[in-house]
Design an enzyme around this catalytic site. Sequence first.
Site, PDB file in Angstrom:
ATOM      1  N   GLY A  28     -12.804   3.952  25.739  1.00  0.00           N
ATOM      2  CA  GLY A  28     -14.242   4.044  25.989  1.00  0.00           C
ATOM      3  C   GLY A  28     -14.739   5.380  25.490  1.00  0.00           C
ATOM      4  N   HIS A  29     -15.225   5.412  24.267  1.00  0.00           N
ATOM      5  CA  HIS A  29     -15.739   6.665  23.726  1.00  0.00           C
ATOM      6  C   HIS A  29     -17.228   6.767  24.021  1.00  0.00           C
ATOM      7  CE1 HIS A  29     -12.039   7.340  21.788  1.00  0.00           C
ATOM      8  NE2 HIS A  29     -12.196   6.494  20.808  1.00  0.00           N
ATOM      9  N   ASN A  36      -9.750  -1.089  26.143  1.00  0.00           N
ATOM     10  CA  ASN A  36      -9.517  -0.131  27.232  1.00  0.00           C
ATOM     11  C   ASN A  36     -10.013   1.259  26.851  1.00  0.00           C
ATOM     12  OD1 ASN A  36      -7.495  -0.022  25.297  1.00  0.00           O
ATOM     13  ND2 ASN A  36      -5.896   0.562  26.717  1.00  0.00           N
ATOM     14  N   LYS A  71     -12.628  12.544  22.388  1.00  0.00           N
ATOM     15  CA  LYS A  71     -12.369  12.179  20.988  1.00  0.00           C
ATOM     16  C   LYS A  71     -13.609  11.578  20.337  1.00  0.00           C
ATOM     17  CE  LYS A  71      -9.071   9.499  22.425  1.00  0.00           C
ATOM     18  NZ  LYS A  71      -9.000   9.904  23.817  1.00  0.00           N
ATOM     19  N   GLY A  72     -14.358  10.802  21.128  1.00  0.00           N
ATOM     20  CA  GLY A  72     -15.550  10.143  20.587  1.00  0.00           C
ATOM     21  C   GLY A  72     -16.510  11.164  20.007  1.00  0.00           C
ATOM     22  N   LYS A  84     -15.174  20.540  25.977  1.00  0.00           N
ATOM     23  CA  LYS A  84     -15.626  20.802  27.346  1.00  0.00           C
ATOM     24  C   LYS A  84     -15.360  22.228  27.829  1.00  0.00           C
ATOM     25  CE  LYS A  84     -16.237  16.385  29.311  1.00  0.00           C
ATOM     26  NZ  LYS A  84     -16.058  15.522  30.444  1.00  0.00           N
ATOM     27  N   GLN A 101      -6.912   6.574  23.868  1.00  0.00           N
ATOM     28  CA  GLN A 101      -6.029   7.110  24.921  1.00  0.00           C
ATOM     29  C   GLN A 101      -5.456   8.459  24.470  1.00  0.00           C
ATOM     30  OE1 GLN A 101      -5.022   3.505  24.095  1.00  0.00           O
ATOM     31  NE2 GLN A 101      -6.843   3.062  25.250  1.00  0.00           N
ATOM     32  N   ASP A 119      -9.351  10.476  27.297  1.00  0.00           N
ATOM     33  CA  ASP A 119     -10.667  10.974  27.735  1.00  0.00           C
ATOM     34  C   ASP A 119     -10.907  12.422  27.334  1.00  0.00           C
ATOM     35  OD1 ASP A 119     -10.862   8.519  29.205  1.00  0.00           O
ATOM     36  OD2 ASP A 119      -9.703   9.444  30.807  1.00  0.00           O
TER      37      ASP A 119
HETATM   38  P1  GDP Z   1     -12.850   9.973  24.720  1.00  0.00           P
HETATM   39  O1  GDP Z   1     -12.382   8.629  25.167  1.00  0.00           O
HETATM   40  O2  GDP Z   1     -11.706  10.878  24.388  1.00  0.00           O
HETATM   41  O3  GDP Z   1     -13.871   9.909  23.641  1.00  0.00           O
HETATM   42  O4  GDP Z   1     -13.551  10.658  25.955  1.00  0.00           O
HETATM   43  P2  GDP Z   1     -14.734  10.090  26.873  1.00  0.00           P
HETATM   44  O5  GDP Z   1     -15.860   9.648  26.033  1.00  0.00           O
HETATM   45  O6  GDP Z   1     -14.197   9.172  27.882  1.00  0.00           O
HETATM   46  O7  GDP Z   1     -15.087  11.391  27.693  1.00  0.00           O
HETATM   47  C1  GDP Z   1     -15.662  12.406  27.128  1.00  0.00           C
HETATM   48  C2  GDP Z   1     -16.921  12.706  27.935  1.00  0.00           C
HETATM   49  O8  GDP Z   1     -17.139  14.059  27.847  1.00  0.00           O
HETATM   50  C3  GDP Z   1     -18.155  12.045  27.364  1.00  0.00           C
HETATM   51  O9  GDP Z   1     -19.064  11.765  28.395  1.00  0.00           O
HETATM   52  C4  GDP Z   1     -18.709  13.098  26.453  1.00  0.00           C
HETATM   53  O10 GDP Z   1     -20.090  13.027  26.242  1.00  0.00           O
HETATM   54  C5  GDP Z   1     -18.360  14.329  27.201  1.00  0.00           C
HETATM   55  N1  GDP Z   1     -18.107  15.490  26.357  1.00  0.00           N
HETATM   56  C6  GDP Z   1     -17.463  15.547  25.162  1.00  0.00           C
HETATM   57  N2  GDP Z   1     -17.395  16.806  24.739  1.00  0.00           N
HETATM   58  C7  GDP Z   1     -18.007  17.567  25.678  1.00  0.00           C
HETATM   59  C8  GDP Z   1     -18.227  18.968  25.820  1.00  0.00           C
HETATM   60  O11 GDP Z   1     -17.839  19.780  24.992  1.00  0.00           O
HETATM   61  N3  GDP Z   1     -18.862  19.374  26.962  1.00  0.00           N
HETATM   62  C9  GDP Z   1     -19.289  18.514  27.917  1.00  0.00           C
HETATM   63  N4  GDP Z   1     -19.902  19.019  28.984  1.00  0.00           N
HETATM   64  N5  GDP Z   1     -19.093  17.203  27.820  1.00  0.00           N
HETATM   65  C10 GDP Z   1     -18.457  16.732  26.722  1.00  0.00           C
END
Ligand code: GDP
Length: 426
Positions: free
Chosen positions: A46-47, A44, A22-23, A333, A226, A19
């Site tokens: 979820g991007h 499992n 990465k997406g 983030k 993951q 989480d």
């Molecule tokens: P992944 O599985 O690694 O792709 O991560 P997820 O998609 O589960 O979680 C990432 C969440 O953080 C998503 O809702 C993105 O839109 C959000 N996100 C990604 N980068 C940033 C950022 O730089 N700032 C903020 N506030 N949200 C972000």
Amino acid sequence: MRVAGAGRCTVVVGSQWGDEGKGKIVDVLAEEVDIVARYQGGANAGHTVHVADGEFVLHQIPSGILHADKRCLIGNGVVLDVARFFEEYDGLANRGIDLDGRIGVSLRAHLLLPYHRWLDQAREEAASSQIGTTGRGIGPAYEDKAGRRGIRVVDVHAPERLAAMARAGLERARAAFPDRDAAGLAEELEGALSTAPRLAPLTTETGEEVWSALQGGKHVLLEGAQGTVLDLDHGTYPFVTSSTTTAAGAATGIGVGPTAIDEVLGVVKAYTTRVGNGPLPTAFSPEMDERVRRLGGEFGATTGRPRRCGWFDAVVGRLAARVNGLTGLAVTKLDVLDTLPALRIATGYRTPAGLVESFPADTALLDRVEPVYEELPGWQANTSEARSLADLPAAARAYLDRVEELLQVPVRMVSVGTRRQQIIRT
Ligand code: GDP
């Protein structure tokens, strides 16, 4: 041996507990590449990707699909939930995304069928020490693979063999939990198998595709799911996923050798989160946990489960740098920390046996370690409009510098919001 000056192969790997965003990073990089490929995991993952047309949550199809003309591959290291795959496929098509000729699925990938999900849920309910899986059948599908009784995508080209193997799989699952309700499972299996004629024309040898793309001077991005501390070997075993999430898994999971990889970008949040059970040494106090969860929207994209939150952990970061061979970091983030007056980074753990600076193999010990923190000033300013390092407040730059220094990996990208353009390239 690759010809010098030929294409470029980049791996994007989660460097915490998943989480990490990465997406979003893959979405930004996808613009510059020709092929985006998944190499492990399954539904499992979820991007979440935010684009002008709204939000897309992608579970199995690489997020490169949101960029026109990119070829998207699902590698042999993935366990393909074929029913869910076509739901996602149709969902994208219904939103006007042209998928024609753009998706390839490895002949060597394993099929995840409804009885795997059923088994996963049965085990999770029965287990005395629950792992906290997503209940999507990933573990049982990989068990079948390692147990040499799995069904591979290639089997969709032999319908009778496919049907016989699936029947055997269903019987095995039911025999393992004879008292558990299996109503509807056989029909669900039929439904999944009925997609075989749709899957057959999408099949390919992903390794050969990637290899010839690289030799033809193309840029390939291998997208991990993951994260590092969920890796079957290097994570917090047994609170891990059932695949090799780390960069080495990218080579084996797509079908090329490790020397084909040119760069490994580790994605880390500016803090830490964890979904599911298992230790989280830098966990926040309950009030702080609540605050950051709200600021960061820390709820799972696949399951909606609240994520536990904590300070940035450089012990985990150093593990990720080593096992993935990171050549760069993407810190996401950063904006979530904008309002905090002070920040902490864990640089080591105090254990009953003394101070450790590398991630311990003993998972039980992780519940008892006390992180050693360094405190840094917060910046208490809005970073979401920053598009270069110079736009960031000095305290935010100092925070990133410290992360870079502790991990000994250069920061290449900083994400300051959910949107594509909210990115800093260094
Ligand atoms: P992944 O599985 O690694 O792709 O991560 P997820 O998609 O589960 O979680 C990432 C969440 O953080 C998503 O809702 C993105 O839109 C959000 N996100 C990604 N980068 C940033 C950022 O730089 N700032 C903020 N506030 N949200 C972000």
